[in-house]
Enzyme design. Structure first.
Site, PDB file in Angstrom:
ATOM      1  CG  HIS A 124      -2.070   0.908   1.131  1.00 58.83           C
ATOM      2  ND1 HIS A 124      -3.214   0.607   0.444  1.00 58.83           N
ATOM      3  CD2 HIS A 124      -2.252   2.144   1.639  1.00 58.83           C
ATOM      4  CE1 HIS A 124      -4.050   1.616   0.524  1.00 58.83           C
ATOM      5  NE2 HIS A 124      -3.501   2.572   1.238  1.00 58.83           N
ATOM      6  CD  GLU A 166      -5.664   6.915  -1.176  1.00 60.19           C
ATOM      7  OE1 GLU A 166      -4.497   7.255  -1.426  1.00 60.19           O
ATOM      8  OE2 GLU A 166      -6.294   7.299  -0.184  1.00 60.19           O
ATOM      9  CG  HIS A 215     -10.912   3.238   1.873  1.00 55.99           C
ATOM     10  ND1 HIS A 215     -11.459   3.552   3.091  1.00 55.99           N
ATOM     11  CD2 HIS A 215      -9.596   3.534   1.988  1.00 55.99           C
ATOM     12  CE1 HIS A 215     -10.519   4.040   3.890  1.00 55.99           C
ATOM     13  NE2 HIS A 215      -9.379   4.047   3.237  1.00 55.99           N
ATOM     14  CG  ASP A 267      -4.611  12.116   5.141  1.00 55.79           C
ATOM     15  OD1 ASP A 267      -5.039  12.261   6.309  1.00 55.79           O
ATOM     16  OD2 ASP A 267      -4.953  11.179   4.387  1.00 55.79           O
ATOM     17  CD  GLU A 289      -3.887   2.810   8.192  1.00 53.93           C
ATOM     18  OE1 GLU A 289      -4.984   2.661   7.643  1.00 53.93           O
ATOM     19  OE2 GLU A 289      -2.836   2.304   7.761  1.00 53.93           O
TER      20      GLU A 289
END
Lengths: 233, 776
Positions: free
Chosen positions: B75, B119, B121, B295, B339
């Site tokens: 990742h 992105e 998820h 971020d 996270e």
């Protein structure tokens, strides 16, 4: 013709209202929710969004923001106050408008165009519309299902305080044209004195032909026009 | 993705810079011993562990092992993809920021720059669809506003299994609600996307979110930690124990029973905090008090700290005891790898910390000083002043070992691809039945049920809302527009990854061009199974090569994106799904073209040639329950000519409508152009006739690339034909718009169909609500 646009931390239509007032010829300015004064504004818009996240109930926390005392005083003194979408929810929570906005009948967030019939063209907010005119603009909410107890509802209807009603393209008010389950297809109402307006659909997203509709603009030009006349008088 | 092409030059060297030598970290009391099993649990191979030892010159501590595990996960580290990704074209004069930053940035004219990125998820959404999708939106918004750009639109690309299955409906409903609730609250309009259903995604949904953000060119800021002595500040939400090792989680296959065990790795989103963070960040950037911002996304504080140091060639030193936490007793390992959502790492100019704090306080957020920028080149972490991790930053961020694994086409797909599909050209229940099945298949049918749950009009710049070829927004205060589209036909990429990926790029560009916008650049999200398997690696390599060719030819460079491997459950991988997020620019919004036919008497013309390619088509899936055949080929030269041609037609304002032909073929395109918007009573009929010598199903349902159906006023037909000739694009009059109340009539050399608009409307707009509302 200063129009104060109240900005809560979770407001997200404040900029759209700013542009709408600007296009209509008014002078918009932002007022942060922690202020305690409207700074001499001639009218107030409480814009859409999720004022404080709305995790409890839309508008429930916003009612306690410091600026709201000033808004309530301003409205009680006859000042012009408009609540759009979340702003309508906030004004109901603050007791400036009767009733409540419940979860949509579909139980889903809904975002699409709707049509409304202008029931009153003689309010300060609708003078640039024609009575019976069918207008089209976006709506975008999860909690827009207008509810009031039978007595309140009768007062609204008898007092001619329902300003906008959901309808079809021909102006017929029907269940099929009711997007969210609102009683009597109510899309917007005024208070008894007529100086406070609340509505769920977004005139602030219908002020330019490129956006697909200009049917929201007369609301802002009516408001700015009323302020201009007041200034002259 | 595609972290910048810098080589890790720091292997085995000690930290440069003038700081005093610091003793290596000691094992922390309570930490487990570093054993081969522990290393394996962290997803690191024995060779990779040896590499770590070489970099450190010693064994890592437990905390350091966690840091390497996250940074060298697929990742964050792209270890199985980086070598291939280097083949993609990334440059053009209008590209301001290519791969390697939080988001790519292009010049869109008028003094504006657009930051955009897509992105995945997927893994969290497979376990907890609502939160998984919601936090996906949150993460992509942060990637964009940390570049200094205000998010102005989102799109998504969603791929699910067969909608007839209850679990798929649960995943689909949850993902849509999660995306909606998060984006609606933050107040970013959703302007488009795609939703796709096929058994190839049964257990592993693909949930890709894309965000577009606008800024004045001079407002661009990057995720760097410049200036020795500047201050590191943790901003936003507090750090909790959620999502620890999410990056590593996203780099593993799922298996049955993972639902419970994996739950702590799925984070919970808070869109209201995100909205505050967005406003605070943009205000911070405008204030000039900060030099960098990033971020804390995948691998949280670890990746943000290490990457910011890595990009600037500096070092960072931070003390985890200073990080605001949600719960007591968190270890450095947990704090570094959490996270928790809605957090940022900010580098404040030394001495401006109070000014930063003041802005954050206005937005009811916390900002705490947790460390500073050093010249050491090291990612150094302390706990109450005691060093717990001390790692050279560049090898950590750029030194992840990369692999080029062997690849080979799988046997199963080869037999499907080479299958003779000619026997299936005959529709078992007739052409009309096949037509209605195709336009009523959830893949072709309207996605209104989805996009009406997303706020599509907030910010009052949505010029073309979802439901057309591409969403279009206006750049505020100008008459310029940005068009965007996401595309990937997973069935095509499954059957032939190279051709399918070329097709995805071509289709995305064609969609954007159909609105009148010039395709400029892409972001991509590459969703695949395990790269350790040769047939998956083959898919990946082929898809990248297809993208390379198409992006190069169409001059739409790749400015960044994301790789998501290990989309597998119990050994079964999803279709290879390289999703393309295409951006186009329209200089004059008055030239916009939309897909619905308009007025009776208008001429309907076909640009391009019907070749009748049924391989991998919706027809074969919906009518014959078959995924087979060679998918439609892509003639890049013809595609480029076609797109330039349609742009010229749009600019000359000779078109009344333009609509791309893709999934569902001519049948879908003609249905959509006739029906227009969902309202009952809308829509116009059309009468079309084809002379092509092709089987009826191949003609009507073939998904051949390089075709657009346009309509124009009768008086403009000569101009349309003339422009087509100028660009060398085949152009044939196929029919006439017949107006309100009339049906869609189609004639071929061997068949005639008449389809009432009410019937088509019910099939096309009613399909998904029918399944979702009735099946529950």
């Amino acid at each position: 013709m200063n129009v104060a646009i109240i900005t809560f931390p979770g407001s997200n239509c404040d900029q759209d209202c700013h542009r709408s007032v600007d296009v209509a010829g008014g002078s918009p300015s932002y007022v942060w929710h922690r202020e305690t004064s409207l700074g001499g504004a001639d009218a107030v818009i409480v814009p859409g969004g999720f004022a404080h996240g709305d995790y409890l109930r839309p508008g429930a926390i916003a009612r306690f923001s410091p600026i709201m005392d000033a808004v309530i005083d301003f409205a009680r003194g006859g000042g012009l106050v408009v609540g759009i979408c979340n702003g309508f929810q906030v004004l109901c929570e603050a007791g400036l408008l009767p009733g409540a906005l419940l979860r949509n009948e579909s139980l889903r967030f809904q975002s699409h165009d709707c049509r409304m019939r202008v029931e009153r063209a003689d309010t300060v907010y609708t003078s640039e519309y024609r009575e019976g005119q069918v207008i089209r603009m976006p709506l975008s909410h999860a909690d827009g299902n207008y509810y009031a107890d039978p007595e309140t509802l009768a007062e609204l209807e008898d007092g001619g305080r329902v300003v906008f009603r959901y309808c079809d393209a021909g102006g017929a008010v029907s269940d099929a044209a009711n997007p969210n389950g609102s009683l009597n297809n109510i899309g917007g109402i005024v208070n008894e004195r007529g100086n406070v307006l609340g509505m769920m659909p977004h005139p602030d997203r219908a002020f330019d032909p490129a956006l697909g509709s200009v049917d929201g603009l007369p609301l802002f030009t009516s408001l700015v026009g009323a302020l201009a006349r007041a200034e002259v008088a | 993705m595609m972290a910048a092409d810098r080589d890790a030059s720091g292997y085995g060297t000690t930290q440069a810079g003038g700081t005093a030598t610091i003793a290596p970290p000691e094992p922390r009391p309570g930490d487990p011993p570093i054993t081969p099993e522990l290393v394996d649990d962290h997803g690191l191979s024995p060779d990779e562990f040896a590499q770590i030892r070489r970099i450190l010159g010693r064994d890592p501590t437990f905390t350091e092992l966690g840091v390497f595990s996250a940074m060298w996960s697929e990742h964050c580290g792209y270890k199985n993809s980086k070598r291939m990704l280097r083949l993609l074209p990334t440059q053009a004069p209008w590209v301001i920021q290519g791969p390697g930053e939080n988001a790519g940035v292009i010049d869109v004219g008028g003094g504006y720059a657009l930051a955009f990125k897509i992105e995945s998820h997927n893994h969290p959404s497979a376990v907890e669809p609502y939160q998984g999708a919601a936090t996906g939106i949150g993460g992509i918004l942060r990637d964009v506003f940390t570049m200094g750009a205000r998010p102005v639109a989102t799109l998504n690309s969603l791929h699910f299994g067969d909608l007839e299955r209850p679990r798929v409906r649960y995943l689909f409903g949850g993902v849509v609600k999660g995306i909606g609730d998060y984006g609606n609250c933050v107040g970013i309009p959703s302007t488009g996307g795609e939703v796709y259903f096929d058994r190839g995604y049964e257990e592993n949904p693909i949930v890709n979110a894309m965000c577009l953000g606008l800024m004045r060119k001079e407002e661009l800021i990057r995720g760097t930690a410049e200036g020795v002595g500047n201050t590191l500040m943790a901003v936003g939400a507090r750090t909790g124990r959620d999502g620890i090792h999410g990056a590593t989680f996203a780099s593993e296959e799922l298996s049955e029973g993972d639902d419970e065990a994996s739950r702590p790795q799925v984070q919970v989103g808070d869109p209201f905090t995100e909205k505050l963070l967005l406003e605070a960040s943009l205000e911070l950037i405008a204030s000039g008090h900060i030099v960098g911002i990033q971020d804390m996304g995948a691998a949280g504080l670890t990746s943000s700290g290490a990457e910011m140091a890595g990009r600037s060639g500096t070092g960072v030193e931070m003390d985890v005891a200073l990080v605001p936490v949600r719960e007591e007793g968190m270890t450095p390992y947990e704090i570094l790898l959490s996270e928790s959502q809605e957090r940022m790492l900010v580098v404040a100019a030394a001495g401006r910390e109070d000014a930063v704090r003041e802005i954050l306080e206005k937005w009811e957020l916390e900002a705490e000083t947790i460390g500073h920028v050093t010249a050491s080149g090291a990612f150094r972490v302390l706990e109450d002043g005691v060093v717990v991790a001390d790692i050279p930053a560049l090898p950590l961020t750029e030194g992840c070992p990369t692999y080029e694994r062997p690849g080979e086409e799988g046997d199963e797909v080869r037999s499907l691809r080479t299958m003779d599909i000619a026997p299936h050209e005959e529709p078992p229940a007739g052409l009309r039945d096949a037509f209605l099945r195709v336009v009523g298949s959830p893949n072709v049918a309207s996605k209104q049920w989805v996009y009406e749950q997303y706020d599509t009009t907030v910010r009052a710049n949505s010029i073309e809302r979802p439901g057309g070829d591409a969403g279009v927004i206006r750049i505020p205060g100008t008459n310029r527009g940005i068009a965007a589209s996401t595309d990937c036909n997973g069935r095509h990429t499954y059957l032939n990854p190279r051709v399918g990926a070329m097709g995805a790029v071509a289709e995305a560009a064609r969609n954007v061009a159909c609105t009148g916008a010039v395709p400029m650049a892409i972001t991509n999200c590459l969703n695949f199974g395990s790269p350790l398997k040769p047939h998956i690696m083959h898919q990946f390599r082929e898809a990248v090569l297809g993208m390379r060719d198409a992006c190069g030819y169409l001059e739409t460079p790749v400015t960044g994106g994301n790789v998501s491997f290990y989309n597998e459950t119990d050994g079964k991988a999803v279709y290879p799904t390289p999703v393309i997020g295409m951006i186009g620019v329209m200089e004059d919004l008055d030239t916009i073209v939309r897909h619905p036919f308009q007025d009776a008497g208008d001429a309907i013309l076909l640009l391009g040639t019907n070749t009748g390619e049924l391989g991998g088509s919706e027809y074969l899936y919906a009518v014959h329950d078959l995924v087979a055949g060679e998918p439609p080929g892509v003639d890049l030269a013809a595609e480029r000519a076609l797109q330039r041609c349609i742009l010229a037609m749009a600019a000359r304002r000779v078109l009344k409508s333009a609509h791309d032909i893709a999934s569902g073929g001519l049948a879908a395109t003609l249905t959509e152009s006739c029906l227009g918007r969902p309202r009952k009573g809308d829509g116009v009929g059309a009468s079309v006739r084809f002379e092509d010598d092709l089987p009826d199903t191949a003609l009507l349902f073939g998904e051949d690339h390089g075709r657009i159906v346009v309509s124009c006023a009768p008086g403009d037909e000569a101009s349309v034909r003339g422009l087509a000739a100028d660009y060398g694009v085949p152009c044939a009059r196929i029919g006439t718009v017949t107006g309100k109340g009339s049906p869609l009539r189609i004639e071929t050399p061997t068949a005639a169909l008449q389809l009432g608009l009410d019937t088509l409307r019910e099939r096309y707009f009613g399909a998904i609500p029918g399944i979702m509302n009735e099946a529950g």
